[in-house]
Scaffold this active site. Sequence first.
Site, mmCIF file in Angstrom:
data_model
loop_
_atom_site.group_PDB
_atom_site.id
_atom_site.type_symbol
_atom_site.label_atom_id
_atom_site.label_comp_id
_atom_site.label_asym_id
_atom_site.label_seq_id
_atom_site.Cartn_x
_atom_site.Cartn_y
_atom_site.Cartn_z
ATOM 1 N N ARG A 68 0.850 -1.191 0.000
ATOM 2 C CA ARG A 68 0.000 0.000 0.000
ATOM 3 C C ARG A 68 0.887 1.243 0.000
ATOM 4 O O ARG A 68 1.896 1.309 0.722
ATOM 5 C CB ARG A 68 -0.930 0.022 1.222
ATOM 6 C CG ARG A 68 -2.074 -0.969 1.157
ATOM 7 C CD ARG A 68 -3.099 -0.601 0.100
ATOM 8 N NE ARG A 68 -4.252 -1.489 0.070
ATOM 9 C CZ ARG A 68 -4.330 -2.599 -0.650
ATOM 10 N NH1 ARG A 68 -3.298 -2.975 -1.389
ATOM 11 N NH2 ARG A 68 -5.435 -3.338 -0.643
ATOM 12 N N GLU B 139 -3.699 7.666 -5.435
ATOM 13 C CA GLU B 139 -3.892 6.906 -6.666
ATOM 14 C C GLU B 139 -5.147 7.376 -7.381
ATOM 15 O O GLU B 139 -6.190 7.534 -6.736
ATOM 16 C CB GLU B 139 -3.971 5.405 -6.355
ATOM 17 C CG GLU B 139 -2.673 4.857 -5.792
ATOM 18 C CD GLU B 139 -2.714 3.352 -5.555
ATOM 19 O OE1 GLU B 139 -3.740 2.709 -5.854
ATOM 20 O OE2 GLU B 139 -1.701 2.812 -5.066
ATOM 21 N N HIS C 286 -0.737 0.026 -9.786
ATOM 22 C CA HIS C 286 -1.450 -0.843 -8.842
ATOM 23 C C HIS C 286 -1.996 -2.073 -9.589
ATOM 24 O O HIS C 286 -3.176 -2.426 -9.476
ATOM 25 C CB HIS C 286 -2.580 -0.092 -8.147
ATOM 26 C CG HIS C 286 -2.977 -0.713 -6.837
ATOM 27 N ND1 HIS C 286 -3.417 0.020 -5.757
ATOM 28 C CD2 HIS C 286 -3.000 -2.013 -6.423
ATOM 29 C CE1 HIS C 286 -3.701 -0.792 -4.747
ATOM 30 N NE2 HIS C 286 -3.456 -2.036 -5.133
#
Length: 319
Positions: A237, A266, A285
């Site tokens: 993360r 993000e 991601h």
Amino acid sequence: MAFKVLLTDYEFENLKYEEDVFAESGLDIEFIKAQCKTEEDVIEQAKDADAILNQYAPISRRVIESLEKAKVISRYGVGVNTIDLDAANKKGITVANVPDYGMEEVSNHALALLLAWARKVTLLNNEVKKGNWDFKACVPIHRFNNQTVGVLGFGRIPRRFIEKVKPLGFKLAAYDPFVSAEDMAAAGVQKMELDEIIREADYLSLHVPLIKDTFHLLNAKCFSQMKKSAVIINTARGPIIDEKALIEALEKGVIAGAALDVTEEEPISIDSPLLQMENVIITPHSAWYSEEAMVELRQKAAKNIVQVIKGEKTPYALT
């Protein structure tokens, strides 16, 4: 009796896999699809839901306290930082995730980032495309058996990552306060404390959940203690790293580089200095993704809901 299942938000093209699981359950399920962005959106949609399927929408304490009937909240993915676990636990609501769907994919992605950095593949690719056919662009590169790969966390994914790294010859070390030195030694890994692994690792791969204790776990103080040649790999993360401090450490040469699949915000801002740095590799991601993992994730997240509604215990319950 019909059970209302609310999907708070999603980014899939269709919901075939979830619908199939619910259809095959033998339950009368009303499947409501929403695209909630805020707490208010979720409160409005979820008030009378029996179950909630969640991707990114916030399931805060305020949301949970507004729920009248919910028995279970199931989240797509491993992390549950979108959900207030304490509030759910106090209200007797089961929270479940899918911790094993992307184990192969994330460990493979971390390995790919490690190898890309260790052999400077991205740098050399970019240099050749600029017209520079010269190995000296990647100097220095060192043999793997002279370097240490450290991992933060020793759960499913880092254990699998280590299994894949081990044959390459790297020395291996791990930090996890909840795992014994004997357990790590059985996997061929040296247990280290956090300050020790920060000092010793040539490559530091992050595999811890984002919780209060891991927010900005890697910060300016940590970077100052690392080798100047050290590289950070993050497939966990983004907020585990203090990104502002990371940018400064990279700009000043405090550490050598970073390979990031996740960032603090993000999608990453197009203005982020990280996007201009040749010593940074960034992917969007995507470590979790394969077609097979996508199907497994969606089916298991839906099955969590079916099991709890039926009065069964899901193996993935967190509360």
